[in-house]
Design a protein around this motif. Structure first.
Motif, mmCIF file in Angstrom:
data_model
loop_
_atom_site.group_PDB
_atom_site.id
_atom_site.type_symbol
_atom_site.label_atom_id
_atom_site.label_comp_id
_atom_site.label_asym_id
_atom_site.label_seq_id
_atom_site.Cartn_x
_atom_site.Cartn_y
_atom_site.Cartn_z
ATOM 1 N N ARG A 70 0.834 -1.197 0.000
ATOM 2 C CA ARG A 70 0.000 0.000 0.000
ATOM 3 C C ARG A 70 0.876 1.257 0.000
ATOM 4 N N ASP A 71 0.390 2.292 -0.653
ATOM 5 C CA ASP A 71 1.087 3.572 -0.690
ATOM 6 C C ASP A 71 0.713 4.375 0.562
ATOM 7 N N ASN A 73 1.393 7.249 1.431
ATOM 8 C CA ASN A 73 1.238 8.692 1.219
ATOM 9 C C ASN A 73 -0.175 9.083 0.791
ATOM 10 N N LEU A 74 -1.003 8.100 0.443
ATOM 11 C CA LEU A 74 -2.357 8.390 0.007
ATOM 12 C C LEU A 74 -3.313 8.404 1.191
ATOM 13 N N PRO A 75 -4.414 9.156 1.102
ATOM 14 C CA PRO A 75 -5.454 9.051 2.124
ATOM 15 C C PRO A 75 -5.957 7.610 2.202
ATOM 16 N N TYR A 76 -6.498 7.238 3.360
ATOM 17 C CA TYR A 76 -6.811 5.826 3.602
ATOM 18 C C TYR A 76 -7.683 5.206 2.510
ATOM 19 N N ASP A 78 -8.314 6.151 -0.569
ATOM 20 C CA ASP A 78 -7.606 6.118 -1.851
ATOM 21 C C ASP A 78 -6.507 5.059 -1.836
ATOM 22 N N ARG A 79 -5.833 4.949 -0.698
ATOM 23 C CA ARG A 79 -4.767 3.958 -0.558
ATOM 24 C C ARG A 79 -5.297 2.545 -0.763
ATOM 25 N N ALA A 82 -6.452 1.969 -4.523
ATOM 26 C CA ALA A 82 -5.309 1.769 -5.421
ATOM 27 C C ALA A 82 -4.669 0.410 -5.193
#
Length: 246
Positions: A70-71, A73-76, A78-79, A82
């Motif tokens: 998981r990235d 840096n993204l909001p939860y 959106d993370r 993605a």
């Protein structure tokens, strides 16, 4: 490769004895079993899946794939979205490289329909496959069985939630019993512990099972210590807990 038939098989908490007869038969009937690998520190998870596959006696081809990360840096939301996109892509990439056709099976911890996102990931496939879901033993069932307690009080409501929501919103209104899944932070420590009893368990139904229950006033020290020791020993942990107000 296009996935025409996707079978999601609930496998409980990792004990082959918790896989239903229907689940074992589905494994025997599958042509392919996708097995995720989540890094060297979680090889035991793949080995548990492989043990269940072997116990079924299936002749299906086992195809591994690497789980994406998981990235952070993204909001939860959106993370997670993605991450689900990348998982679906890796399913198709792994199957395309293998060149095998037939029903594809995925083993899902617990039950594919309860606090699991595999169905949401499958919805990202194009074209959408024909889905079959084989239910499994949930962590909730394994927890209450291990502690020999009923899930609910007489005519009492049960609220199932996550550690994240417990941290953000506190004790759910009007709930007598709260079951918490996916909580790596022991979020119960943020509650007023008065008149609350907790039943906690990790590695439920497995040889390394760890259980604890008692007043929530004592849990803030006891459970994190048990959890930390178990994770250090095994490299990973799956746990859940039930709380009840008296």
């Amino acid at each position: 490769m296009t996935i025409e038939h996707l079978w999601l098989i609930g496998i409980g908490t990792g004990n082959p004895d918790h896989v239903t007869g229907a689940g074992m038969q589905a494994l025997r009937d599958a042509a392919i079993v996708l097995v995720p690998h989540k890094g060297t520190d979680k090889d035991d998870l793949a080995q548990l899946r492989l043990g269940i596959i072997a116990a079924s006696g299936t002749k299906a081809r086992i195809i591994p794939f690497q789980y994406p990360v998981r990235d952070p840096n993204l909001p939860y939301q959106d993370r997670v979205a993605a991450w689900h996109d990348r998982i679906a892509e890796r399913w198709q990439a792994a199957l395309g490289a293998a060149g095998v056709t037939g029903p594809v099976a995925l083993l899902v911890w617990g039950d594919p329909a309860l606090y699991d996102s595999t169905l949401r990931i499958a919805a990202r496939l194009s074209p959408p496959p024909q889905m079959r879901v084989v239910p499994g033993i949930t962590a909730i069932q394994a927890l209450t069985a291990a502690h020999a307690i009923p899930l609910n009080t007489v005519n009492g409501p049960v609220h199932v939630t996550t550690g994240r929501r417990l941290r953000d919103h506190g004790w759910p209104a009007e709930a007598e019993t709260v079951v918490v899944l996916l909580d790596a932070d022991c979020s119960f420590r943020q509650l007023d512990p008065t008149y609350i009893t907790i039943w906690w368990g990790a590695f439920l139904g497995m040889p390394q099972q760890v259980l604890w229950h008692g007043a929530l006033t004592d849990a803030a020290e006891q459970i994190p210590a048990l959890r930390s020791a178990a994770r250090a020993e095994h490299g990973w942990i799956m746990d859940t807990y039930l709380m009840r107000r008296s």
